[in-house]
Design an enzyme around this catalytic site. Sequence first.
Site, short mmCIF file in Angstrom:
data_model
loop_
_atom_site.label_atom_id
_atom_site.label_comp_id
_atom_site.label_asym_id
_atom_site.label_seq_id
_atom_site.Cartn_x
_atom_site.Cartn_y
_atom_site.Cartn_z
N LYS A 11 0.83 -1.21 0.00
CA LYS A 11 0.00 0.00 0.00
C LYS A 11 0.87 1.26 0.00
O LYS A 11 2.08 1.20 0.24
CB LYS A 11 -0.94 -0.04 1.21
CG LYS A 11 -1.97 -1.19 1.15
CD LYS A 11 -2.95 -1.14 2.32
CE LYS A 11 -3.97 -2.27 2.24
NZ LYS A 11 -4.98 -2.19 3.33
N TYR A 51 -12.30 -2.53 -3.59
CA TYR A 51 -12.81 -2.71 -2.23
C TYR A 51 -14.35 -2.60 -2.18
O TYR A 51 -14.91 -2.27 -1.13
CB TYR A 51 -12.18 -1.69 -1.28
CG TYR A 51 -10.80 -2.08 -0.77
CD1 TYR A 51 -10.61 -3.24 -0.01
CD2 TYR A 51 -9.68 -1.29 -1.02
CE1 TYR A 51 -9.36 -3.60 0.48
CE2 TYR A 51 -8.41 -1.64 -0.54
CZ TYR A 51 -8.27 -2.79 0.22
OH TYR A 51 -7.02 -3.14 0.71
N ASN A 114 -1.97 0.43 6.71
CA ASN A 114 -1.52 -0.85 7.27
C ASN A 114 -0.67 -1.68 6.30
O ASN A 114 -0.66 -2.91 6.37
CB ASN A 114 -2.69 -1.64 7.86
CG ASN A 114 -3.72 -2.02 6.84
OD1 ASN A 114 -3.59 -1.70 5.67
ND2 ASN A 114 -4.76 -2.73 7.27
N HIS A 117 -2.08 -5.41 1.51
CA HIS A 117 -3.35 -6.12 1.31
C HIS A 117 -3.04 -7.54 0.90
O HIS A 117 -2.06 -7.78 0.19
CB HIS A 117 -4.18 -5.45 0.19
CG HIS A 117 -5.25 -6.37 -0.33
ND1 HIS A 117 -6.46 -6.50 0.30
CD2 HIS A 117 -5.26 -7.26 -1.36
CE1 HIS A 117 -7.19 -7.42 -0.35
NE2 HIS A 117 -6.48 -7.89 -1.36
N GLU A 128 -9.57 -11.01 -7.52
CA GLU A 128 -8.64 -9.88 -7.36
C GLU A 128 -7.47 -9.97 -8.35
O GLU A 128 -7.00 -8.95 -8.86
CB GLU A 128 -8.12 -9.83 -5.92
CG GLU A 128 -9.21 -9.41 -4.94
CD GLU A 128 -8.76 -9.42 -3.49
OE1 GLU A 128 -9.59 -9.05 -2.63
OE2 GLU A 128 -7.60 -9.77 -3.20
#
Length: 141
Positions: A11, A51, A114, A117, A128
């Site tokens: 990320k 998402y 965070n 993913h 995905e």
Amino acid sequence: MAIERTLSIIKPDAVAKNVIGQIYTRFESAGLKVVAARMAQLSRAEAEGFYAVHRERPFFKDLVDFMVSGPVMIQVLEGEGAIAKNRDLMGATDPKKAEKGTIRADFADSIDANAVHGSDGEDTAKNEIAYFFPALNVYSR
Ligand code: RTP
Ligand code: MG
């Protein structure tokens, strides 16, 4: 255990911290191979689509804002039990709750920023991977 593929995203926070290589080393040390990869600046539409399952959640706007805040590194990981193995390497969603030695414990700052993913199951992994690599060129070696 079966050979699986899973989608991983490093990320914007972790890309900005210049730890792509350190995170790749964790994948490789755990026996996961990077079989496809590209860096991208996600558009809002791409992040919202990715998402979409969280569309109605209170954190959705913050999540999308964060995911478009800078470039991300997207990869397909392959290996035995790759989906669960990658989730184990990542640690809990909230880095404060993540086990020591996990990617999120070591590189993430908050539940929003965070670091990584990872697909959470066989169906999401398939969808995905297709979402970001519609024409997947995989290099076996
Ligand atoms: P990811 O999808 O990014 O791998 O994360 P995850 O499976 O561990 O967590 P998930 O429940 O799928 O949530 C997706 C992302 O939304 C943010 N989030 N914020 N404030 C909150 O309560 C909250 N809950 C989730 C996190 O950034 C999480 O990675
Ligand atoms: Mg998730």
